[in-house]
Design an enzyme around this catalytic site. Structure first.
Site, PDB file in Angstrom:
ATOM      1  N   GLU A  64       0.838  -1.197   0.000  1.00 54.32           N
ATOM      2  CA  GLU A  64       0.000   0.000   0.000  1.00 54.32           C
ATOM      3  C   GLU A  64       0.873   1.248   0.000  1.00 54.32           C
ATOM      4  O   GLU A  64       1.679   1.442   0.903  1.00 54.32           O
ATOM      5  CB  GLU A  64      -0.943  -0.038   1.213  1.00 54.32           C
ATOM      6  CG  GLU A  64      -1.858   1.142   1.356  1.00 54.32           C
ATOM      7  CD  GLU A  64      -2.599   1.518   0.076  1.00 54.32           C
ATOM      8  OE1 GLU A  64      -3.390   0.721  -0.433  1.00 54.32           O
ATOM      9  OE2 GLU A  64      -2.370   2.645  -0.422  1.00 54.32           O
TER      10      GLU A  64
ATOM     11  N   ASP B 272     -14.738  -2.501 -10.878  1.00 62.50           N
ATOM     12  CA  ASP B 272     -16.073  -2.103 -11.344  1.00 62.50           C
ATOM     13  C   ASP B 272     -15.965  -1.327 -12.651  1.00 62.50           C
ATOM     14  O   ASP B 272     -16.993  -0.951 -13.217  1.00 62.50           O
ATOM     15  CB  ASP B 272     -16.759  -1.233 -10.275  1.00 62.50           C
ATOM     16  CG  ASP B 272     -15.932  -0.004  -9.950  1.00 62.50           C
ATOM     17  OD1 ASP B 272     -14.738  -0.157  -9.616  1.00 62.50           O
ATOM     18  OD2 ASP B 272     -16.466   1.117 -10.038  1.00 62.50           O
TER      19      ASP B 272
ATOM     20  N   ASP C 255      -6.805   1.989  -8.689  1.00 59.94           N
ATOM     21  CA  ASP C 255      -7.226   3.344  -9.109  1.00 59.94           C
ATOM     22  C   ASP C 255      -7.419   3.363 -10.620  1.00 59.94           C
ATOM     23  O   ASP C 255      -6.507   2.988 -11.363  1.00 59.94           O
ATOM     24  CB  ASP C 255      -6.163   4.381  -8.700  1.00 59.94           C
ATOM     25  CG  ASP C 255      -6.027   4.464  -7.186  1.00 59.94           C
ATOM     26  OD1 ASP C 255      -7.049   4.353  -6.489  1.00 59.94           O
ATOM     27  OD2 ASP C 255      -4.892   4.626  -6.695  1.00 59.94           O
TER      28      ASP C 255
ATOM     29  N   THR D 215     -13.221  -6.934  -0.508  1.00 52.96           N
ATOM     30  CA  THR D 215     -12.483  -5.726  -0.088  1.00 52.96           C
ATOM     31  C   THR D 215     -13.491  -4.640   0.283  1.00 52.96           C
ATOM     32  O   THR D 215     -14.685  -4.748  -0.016  1.00 52.96           O
ATOM     33  CB  THR D 215     -11.599  -5.183  -1.238  1.00 52.96           C
ATOM     34  OG1 THR D 215     -12.455  -4.636  -2.243  1.00 52.96           O
ATOM     35  CG2 THR D 215     -10.692  -6.240  -1.834  1.00 52.96           C
TER      36      THR D 215
ATOM     37  N   PHE E 202     -13.655  -1.765  -1.137  1.00 54.23           N
ATOM     38  CA  PHE E 202     -14.191  -1.197  -2.375  1.00 54.23           C
ATOM     39  C   PHE E 202     -15.273  -2.081  -2.963  1.00 54.23           C
ATOM     40  O   PHE E 202     -16.245  -1.577  -3.516  1.00 54.23           O
ATOM     41  CB  PHE E 202     -13.069  -0.941  -3.387  1.00 54.23           C
ATOM     42  CG  PHE E 202     -12.740   0.510  -3.507  1.00 54.23           C
ATOM     43  CD1 PHE E 202     -12.066   1.149  -2.481  1.00 54.23           C
ATOM     44  CD2 PHE E 202     -13.132   1.255  -4.601  1.00 54.23           C
ATOM     45  CE1 PHE E 202     -11.777   2.504  -2.547  1.00 54.23           C
ATOM     46  CE2 PHE E 202     -12.863   2.608  -4.689  1.00 54.23           C
ATOM     47  CZ  PHE E 202     -12.182   3.240  -3.664  1.00 54.23           C
ATOM     48  N   GLU E 203     -15.140  -3.391  -2.831  1.00 55.72           N
ATOM     49  CA  GLU E 203     -16.224  -4.244  -3.332  1.00 55.72           C
ATOM     50  C   GLU E 203     -17.502  -3.932  -2.549  1.00 55.72           C
ATOM     51  O   GLU E 203     -18.582  -3.791  -3.125  1.00 55.72           O
ATOM     52  CB  GLU E 203     -15.898  -5.744  -3.195  1.00 55.72           C
ATOM     53  CG  GLU E 203     -16.917  -6.548  -3.988  1.00 55.72           C
ATOM     54  CD  GLU E 203     -17.238  -7.947  -3.489  1.00 55.72           C
ATOM     55  OE1 GLU E 203     -18.052  -8.609  -4.148  1.00 55.72           O
ATOM     56  OE2 GLU E 203     -16.727  -8.373  -2.462  1.00 55.72           O
TER      57      GLU E 203
ATOM     58  N   LYS F  47      -8.964   9.459 -17.056  1.00 56.71           N
ATOM     59  CA  LYS F  47      -8.640  10.150 -18.319  1.00 56.71           C
ATOM     60  C   LYS F  47      -7.658   9.308 -19.135  1.00 56.71           C
ATOM     61  O   LYS F  47      -6.699   8.779 -18.583  1.00 56.71           O
ATOM     62  CB  LYS F  47      -8.004  11.512 -18.030  1.00 56.71           C
ATOM     63  CG  LYS F  47      -8.996  12.495 -17.457  1.00 56.71           C
ATOM     64  CD  LYS F  47      -8.362  13.848 -17.257  1.00 56.71           C
ATOM     65  CE  LYS F  47      -9.378  14.770 -16.617  1.00 56.71           C
ATOM     66  NZ  LYS F  47      -8.785  15.875 -15.894  1.00 56.71           N
TER      67      LYS F  47
ATOM     68  N   ASP G  35       5.570   1.725  -2.864  1.00 59.33           N
ATOM     69  CA  ASP G  35       5.072   1.539  -4.228  1.00 59.33           C
ATOM     70  C   ASP G  35       5.227   0.066  -4.623  1.00 59.33           C
ATOM     71  O   ASP G  35       6.349  -0.451  -4.655  1.00 59.33           O
ATOM     72  CB  ASP G  35       5.881   2.446  -5.170  1.00 59.33           C
ATOM     73  CG  ASP G  35       5.310   2.480  -6.578  1.00 59.33           C
ATOM     74  OD1 ASP G  35       4.707   1.476  -7.005  1.00 59.33           O
ATOM     75  OD2 ASP G  35       5.491   3.503  -7.245  1.00 59.33           O
TER      76      ASP G  35
HETATM   77  C1  LIG Z   1      -9.262   2.253  -5.122  1.00 61.45           C
HETATM   78  S1  LIG Z   1      -8.249   1.713  -3.817  1.00 61.45           S
HETATM   79  C2  LIG Z   1      -8.700  -0.005  -3.596  1.00 61.45           C
HETATM   80  C3  LIG Z   1      -8.231  -0.540  -2.280  1.00 61.45           C
HETATM   81  C4  LIG Z   1      -8.549  -2.032  -2.028  1.00 61.45           C
HETATM   82  N1  LIG Z   1      -7.871  -2.887  -2.974  1.00 61.45           N
HETATM   83  C5  LIG Z   1     -10.024  -2.290  -2.081  1.00 61.45           C
HETATM   84  O1  LIG Z   1     -10.489  -2.934  -3.037  1.00 61.45           O
HETATM   85  O2  LIG Z   1     -10.726  -1.831  -1.161  1.00 61.45           O
HETATM   86  C6  LIG Z   1      -6.655   1.564  -4.607  1.00 61.45           C
HETATM   87  C7  LIG Z   1      -5.521   1.468  -3.610  1.00 61.45           C
HETATM   88  O3  LIG Z   1      -4.305   1.246  -4.292  1.00 61.45           O
HETATM   89  C8  LIG Z   1      -3.291   2.005  -3.661  1.00 61.45           C
HETATM   90  N2  LIG Z   1      -2.205   2.195  -4.634  1.00 61.45           N
HETATM   91  C9  LIG Z   1      -2.229   2.956  -5.736  1.00 61.45           C
HETATM   92  N3  LIG Z   1      -1.065   2.876  -6.406  1.00 61.45           N
HETATM   93  C10 LIG Z   1      -0.272   2.028  -5.692  1.00 61.45           C
HETATM   94  C11 LIG Z   1       1.055   1.550  -5.859  1.00 61.45           C
HETATM   95  N4  LIG Z   1       1.801   1.923  -6.889  1.00 61.45           N
HETATM   96  N5  LIG Z   1       1.541   0.700  -4.932  1.00 61.45           N
HETATM   97  C12 LIG Z   1       0.786   0.321  -3.860  1.00 61.45           C
HETATM   98  N6  LIG Z   1      -0.469   0.758  -3.655  1.00 61.45           N
HETATM   99  C13 LIG Z   1      -0.999   1.590  -4.557  1.00 61.45           C
HETATM  100  C14 LIG Z   1      -4.002   3.288  -3.272  1.00 61.45           C
HETATM  101  O4  LIG Z   1      -3.312   4.015  -2.267  1.00 61.45           O
HETATM  102  C15 LIG Z   1      -5.340   2.736  -2.788  1.00 61.45           C
HETATM  103  O5  LIG Z   1      -5.323   2.412  -1.417  1.00 61.45           O
END
Ligand SMILES: C[S@@+](CC[C@H](N)C(=O)[O-])C[C@H]1O[C@@H](n2cnc3c(N)ncnc32)[C@H](O)[C@@H]1O
Length: 210
Positions: free
Chosen positions: A65, A151, A115, A188, A190-191, A119, A92
């Site tokens: 994360e 989604d 994410d 998760t 988000f789900e 765009k 990362d």
């Molecule tokens: C939309 S959230 C979904 C979180 C979780 N997977 C869920 O389904 O509830 C996307 C997550 O990916 C993390 N994230 C984005 N880019 C990342 C990266 N390069 N490495 C690790 N985490 C990342 C974001 O901080 C965020 O917490």
């Protein structure tokens, strides 16, 4: 699922950052056993880590994360529930794959609701790209699984096209959909959110042959 997170120091070893660690990982030393290792890329608040580490104590789970606040929140839940088979790595995921994950050492990679970077000119910022396919191909063992849910239909189609062009991967049926048995019975956070809003969830499973 709202949990006040502790500091990074108080959360060790449940939350550690890439800066604190030296790669590549020795999984047996890291988890203290040689159980299969499962990665959750972009673990968010850690519901997948929490539910699956409880359901599968014979597997080790590492959430990656980039947002340390979210990562610490996830790790706080794991600490409170005493789940030594689950950890969160702050940093990362792309760097973790390139510098920390030994080749052919992972049993499952899970990517849930990454994410979308809506765009078109931002699509290159998405975590799931052709380079990511190379990363997971290197990291997974023979027979290793990739789970991808979103989604965002267009993102799912793009990932499906990338995986169709990855000759070592075979598409499999995603597990059957089931109704939640309680309010936290989702893959998760988000789900949970997206289902409650009525969105269709696209779910993919691919298996690697090396
Ligand atoms: C939309 S959230 C979904 C979180 C979780 N997977 C869920 O389904 O509830 C996307 C997550 O990916 C993390 N994230 C984005 N880019 C990342 C990266 N390069 N490495 C690790 N985490 C990342 C974001 O901080 C965020 O917490």
């Amino acid at each position: 699922m709202m949990t006040r997170s502790k500091s990074t120091r108080d959360l060790k070893p449940y939350f550690q950052t890439l800066e604190d660690l030296e790669g590549p990982f020795d999984w047996t030393a890291f988890f203290g056993n040689d159980h299969p290792v499962v990665l959750d890329v972009g673990a968010g608040r850690g519901l997948f880590l929490f539910n699956s580490s409880g359901a599968s104590p014979d597997k080790n789970f590492l959430g990656m994360e980039i947002d340390y606040r979210e990562g610490r929140r996830a790790a706080t839940r794991l600490l409170k529930a005493d789940r030594p088979n689950a950890r969160v790595l702050g940093g990362d995921a792309r760097i973790a794959f390139d510098k920390f994950i030994p080749e052919s050492s992972i049993s499952e990679v899970h990517v849930y609701f990454p994410d979308p970077w809506w765009k078109k000119r931002h699509h290159k910022r998405r975590i799931f790209t052709d380079v990511f396919v190379e990363r997971i191909t290197r990291a997974l063992k023979n027979g290793g699984e990739l789970h991808f849910w979103t989604d965002v239909e267009e993102y799912f189609e793009r990932v499906t096209a990338l995986m169709d062009h990855a000759p070592q991967f075979t598409k499999r049926e995603a597990p059957e959909e089931k109704l939640p048995e309680h309010d936290m019975d989702f893959q998760t956070s988000f789900e949970r959110k997206k289902r409650k809003e009525g969105w269709i969830i696209h779910r993919g499973l691919w298996v690697l042959s090396k």
